[in-house]
Design a protein around this motif. Structure first.
Motif, PDB file in Angstrom:
ATOM      1  N   SER A  70     -23.066  17.949  -7.583  1.00 63.62           N
ATOM      2  CA  SER A  70     -24.487  18.275  -7.399  1.00 63.62           C
ATOM      3  C   SER A  70     -25.134  18.914  -8.553  1.00 63.62           C
ATOM      4  N   GLY A  71     -24.591  19.468  -9.558  1.00 57.79           N
ATOM      5  CA  GLY A  71     -25.209  20.060 -10.529  1.00 57.79           C
ATOM      6  C   GLY A  71     -25.609  18.802 -11.456  1.00 57.79           C
ATOM      7  N   ALA A  72     -24.793  17.858 -11.517  1.00 60.58           N
ATOM      8  CA  ALA A  72     -25.103  16.661 -12.618  1.00 60.58           C
ATOM      9  C   ALA A  72     -26.235  15.899 -11.861  1.00 60.58           C
ATOM     10  N   THR A  73     -26.187  15.579 -10.554  1.00 58.40           N
ATOM     11  CA  THR A  73     -27.199  14.711  -9.896  1.00 58.40           C
ATOM     12  C   THR A  73     -28.553  15.414 -10.308  1.00 58.40           C
ATOM     13  N   THR A  74     -28.525  16.814 -10.297  1.00 55.95           N
ATOM     14  CA  THR A  74     -29.879  17.796 -10.260  1.00 55.95           C
ATOM     15  C   THR A  74     -30.478  17.350 -11.618  1.00 55.95           C
ATOM     16  N   ARG A  75     -29.559  17.467 -12.699  1.00 54.05           N
ATOM     17  CA  ARG A  75     -29.872  17.385 -13.905  1.00 54.05           C
ATOM     18  C   ARG A  75     -30.501  15.884 -14.394  1.00 54.05           C
ATOM     19  N   VAL A  76     -29.906  14.767 -13.551  1.00 53.29           N
ATOM     20  CA  VAL A  76     -30.007  13.601 -13.852  1.00 53.29           C
ATOM     21  C   VAL A  76     -31.455  13.311 -13.151  1.00 53.29           C
ATOM     22  N   GLU A  77     -31.811  13.873 -11.853  1.00 55.65           N
ATOM     23  CA  GLU A  77     -32.961  13.751 -11.313  1.00 55.65           C
ATOM     24  C   GLU A  77     -33.999  14.511 -11.983  1.00 55.65           C
ATOM     25  N   HIS A  78     -33.857  15.504 -12.461  1.00 55.83           N
ATOM     26  CA  HIS A  78     -34.547  16.251 -13.170  1.00 55.83           C
ATOM     27  C   HIS A  78     -35.338  15.081 -14.490  1.00 55.83           C
ATOM     28  N   GLY A  79     -34.022  14.697 -15.144  1.00 54.51           N
ATOM     29  CA  GLY A  79     -34.410  13.933 -16.257  1.00 54.51           C
ATOM     30  C   GLY A  79     -35.365  12.631 -15.963  1.00 54.51           C
ATOM     31  N   ILE A  80     -35.112  12.307 -14.747  1.00 61.37           N
ATOM     32  CA  ILE A  80     -35.783  10.826 -14.231  1.00 61.37           C
ATOM     33  C   ILE A  80     -37.133  11.260 -13.959  1.00 61.37           C
ATOM     34  N   ALA A  81     -37.420  12.665 -13.512  1.00 61.37           N
ATOM     35  CA  ALA A  81     -38.621  13.157 -13.045  1.00 61.37           C
ATOM     36  C   ALA A  81     -39.529  13.236 -14.552  1.00 61.37           C
ATOM     37  N   HIS A  82     -38.992  13.697 -15.315  1.00 57.66           N
ATOM     38  CA  HIS A  82     -39.617  14.028 -16.590  1.00 57.66           C
ATOM     39  C   HIS A  82     -39.922  12.428 -17.341  1.00 57.66           C
ATOM     40  N   LEU A  83     -39.126  11.503 -17.319  1.00 60.30           N
ATOM     41  CA  LEU A  83     -39.305  10.232 -17.907  1.00 60.30           C
ATOM     42  C   LEU A  83     -40.595   9.550 -17.099  1.00 60.30           C
TER      43      LEU A  83
END
Length: 60
Positions: A4-17
């Protein structure tokens, strides 16, 4: 790190992009929209300068 932590970081990165792409496209279209105004203003300034130069040359 948990899944869940990895998913959150990936989703956060996608949102920034996505935000970056949206801002970049907006800036590009804004520049294009205002480009004709800029070109017209520069052309008017050059035309005025040329007319002033011609008027000065005629007086001499």
């Amino acid at each position: 790190m948990t899944d869940s932590g990895a998913t959150t970081r990936v989703e956060h990165g996608i949102a920034h992009l996505k935000d970056w792409v949206a801002l970049t496209l907006t800036r590009h279209f804004d520049r294009r929209r205002h480009m004709s105004d800029t070109v017209r203003a520069v052309a008017d300034l050059l035309s005025h300068q040329r007319a002033t130069d011609l008027a000065s040359a005629r007086r001499m």
